[in-house]
Design a protein around this motif. Sequence first.
Motif, mmCIF file in Angstrom:
data_model
loop_
_atom_site.group_PDB
_atom_site.id
_atom_site.type_symbol
_atom_site.label_atom_id
_atom_site.label_comp_id
_atom_site.label_asym_id
_atom_site.label_seq_id
_atom_site.Cartn_x
_atom_site.Cartn_y
_atom_site.Cartn_z
ATOM 1 N N GLY A 67 0.803 -1.222 0.000
ATOM 2 C CA GLY A 67 0.000 0.000 0.000
ATOM 3 C C GLY A 67 0.831 1.264 0.000
ATOM 4 O O GLY A 67 0.420 2.285 -0.574
ATOM 5 N N VAL A 70 1.858 1.781 -3.546
ATOM 6 C CA VAL A 70 0.704 2.224 -4.337
ATOM 7 C C VAL A 70 0.418 3.698 -4.090
ATOM 8 O O VAL A 70 0.236 4.485 -5.035
ATOM 9 C CB VAL A 70 -0.548 1.379 -4.024
ATOM 10 C CG1 VAL A 70 -1.774 1.969 -4.736
ATOM 11 C CG2 VAL A 70 -0.350 -0.068 -4.451
ATOM 12 N N ASP A 71 0.385 4.090 -2.819
ATOM 13 C CA ASP A 71 0.118 5.489 -2.480
ATOM 14 C C ASP A 71 1.181 6.415 -3.067
ATOM 15 O O ASP A 71 0.863 7.502 -3.579
ATOM 16 C CB ASP A 71 0.065 5.667 -0.959
ATOM 17 C CG ASP A 71 -1.156 5.011 -0.330
ATOM 18 O OD1 ASP A 71 -2.090 4.662 -1.071
ATOM 19 O OD2 ASP A 71 -1.160 4.842 0.910
ATOM 20 N N ASP A 74 0.700 6.587 -6.896
ATOM 21 C CA ASP A 74 -0.503 7.367 -7.231
ATOM 22 C C ASP A 74 -0.256 8.855 -7.031
ATOM 23 O O ASP A 74 -0.641 9.681 -7.877
ATOM 24 C CB ASP A 74 -1.688 6.912 -6.364
ATOM 25 C CG ASP A 74 -2.260 5.579 -6.804
ATOM 26 O OD1 ASP A 74 -1.878 5.095 -7.881
ATOM 27 O OD2 ASP A 74 -3.096 5.025 -6.060
ATOM 28 N N THR A 98 7.191 -6.624 -4.420
ATOM 29 C CA THR A 98 6.154 -5.771 -3.836
ATOM 30 C C THR A 98 5.908 -4.548 -4.719
ATOM 31 O O THR A 98 4.762 -4.156 -4.956
ATOM 32 C CB THR A 98 6.568 -5.315 -2.425
ATOM 33 O OG1 THR A 98 6.709 -6.471 -1.582
ATOM 34 C CG2 THR A 98 5.531 -4.393 -1.804
ATOM 35 N N ALA A 102 2.530 -3.417 -6.672
ATOM 36 C CA ALA A 102 1.973 -2.073 -6.477
ATOM 37 C C ALA A 102 1.804 -1.354 -7.810
ATOM 38 O O ALA A 102 0.816 -0.622 -8.018
ATOM 39 C CB ALA A 102 2.876 -1.267 -5.551
ATOM 40 N N MET A 105 -1.323 -2.250 -9.408
ATOM 41 C CA MET A 105 -2.494 -1.729 -8.715
ATOM 42 C C MET A 105 -2.631 -0.214 -8.849
ATOM 43 O O MET A 105 -3.716 0.346 -8.659
ATOM 44 C CB MET A 105 -2.415 -2.089 -7.224
ATOM 45 C CG MET A 105 -2.402 -3.592 -6.952
ATOM 46 S SD MET A 105 -1.855 -3.997 -5.266
ATOM 47 C CE MET A 105 -3.135 -3.207 -4.307
ATOM 48 N N SER A 106 -1.537 0.455 -9.172
ATOM 49 C CA SER A 106 -1.532 1.913 -9.195
ATOM 50 C C SER A 106 -2.281 2.478 -10.400
ATOM 51 O O SER A 106 -2.336 1.870 -11.464
ATOM 52 C CB SER A 106 -0.083 2.416 -9.210
ATOM 53 O OG SER A 106 -0.035 3.825 -9.345
#
Length: 288
Positions: A67, A70-71, A74, A98, A102, A105-106
């Motif tokens: 996460g 990802v954050d 983004d 990892t 990510a 998912m981003s």
Amino acid sequence: MAKIKIVTDSSVQLTPAEIEKYNITIVPLTVEINGENFIDGETITREELVEELKRGNKPKTSQPPVGLFVDTFDRLGEDGSEIIAITLSDVLSGTYQTAVSAAEMSKSRVTVINSKSTDRGEAFQVLAAARDAEAGKSIEEIKKHCEDILERTTVDVLVDDLDNILSGGRLGKMASMLTKLINLKVVVRLREDKLDIAKKGRSRKVFFKYCDELKKLHEDNPIQELSLSNVACDEDYLERVKDAVLPENSKDAKYIARLTSPIIMTHTGLNAIGVITLAEKKEPEEFR
């Protein structure tokens, strides 16, 4: 062409000036000490980790949560920028995988590069990518440049005390069995797909013998940059290692000697030195 932003992890050896100049984003790994978690570079410093090692503590490390990547991706891509994330070797950590997860998912466009290195070896690629991005190079051009740098990079660690590296499980079972028999000094080489014990002996003489071998190998392949990333080594020791490594044709090589990251310290222990070189030409196949 979209702007390219560079992301890396906290095992990297970058100076504060380099981070600021190229606006590099660092995603931190985590260190656990006596059951308490610390964020590398945020809630624990390199100097503080040295003190923990001197107290006899044996920290553990963990990769960033997916996460967090990802954050980060983004946020950096909100303005339409593309992201290049360069991580430490998958031999040492699951951080690369990892980051790949990510990226999938981003919402941003992210390219993840496995540096197959760490510390200053990773930084060589990060800095090249940052300069290339600044110069308007494409993602593919940057990836090829990183591959070229990897082929010209060597990472050797002079391990003074084996306790940390053995407890971390970074060496194979057979190596662990052998090295526990006597109090050894070892040189560990990071290759593209594994960690190898390159040389071992009962005193630091083995380190200087190995450094002399490196020097001879570079007599026709000058060293452009040398890093002696270390764990609280004294200046005299570092200077002796520097002199032992650099051949006459490399006396003007760019040189830094700084504390390594808490992530690396955790596995190498006190008085370790990472001898990290970037050469002019491609290194022999057996080096990688």
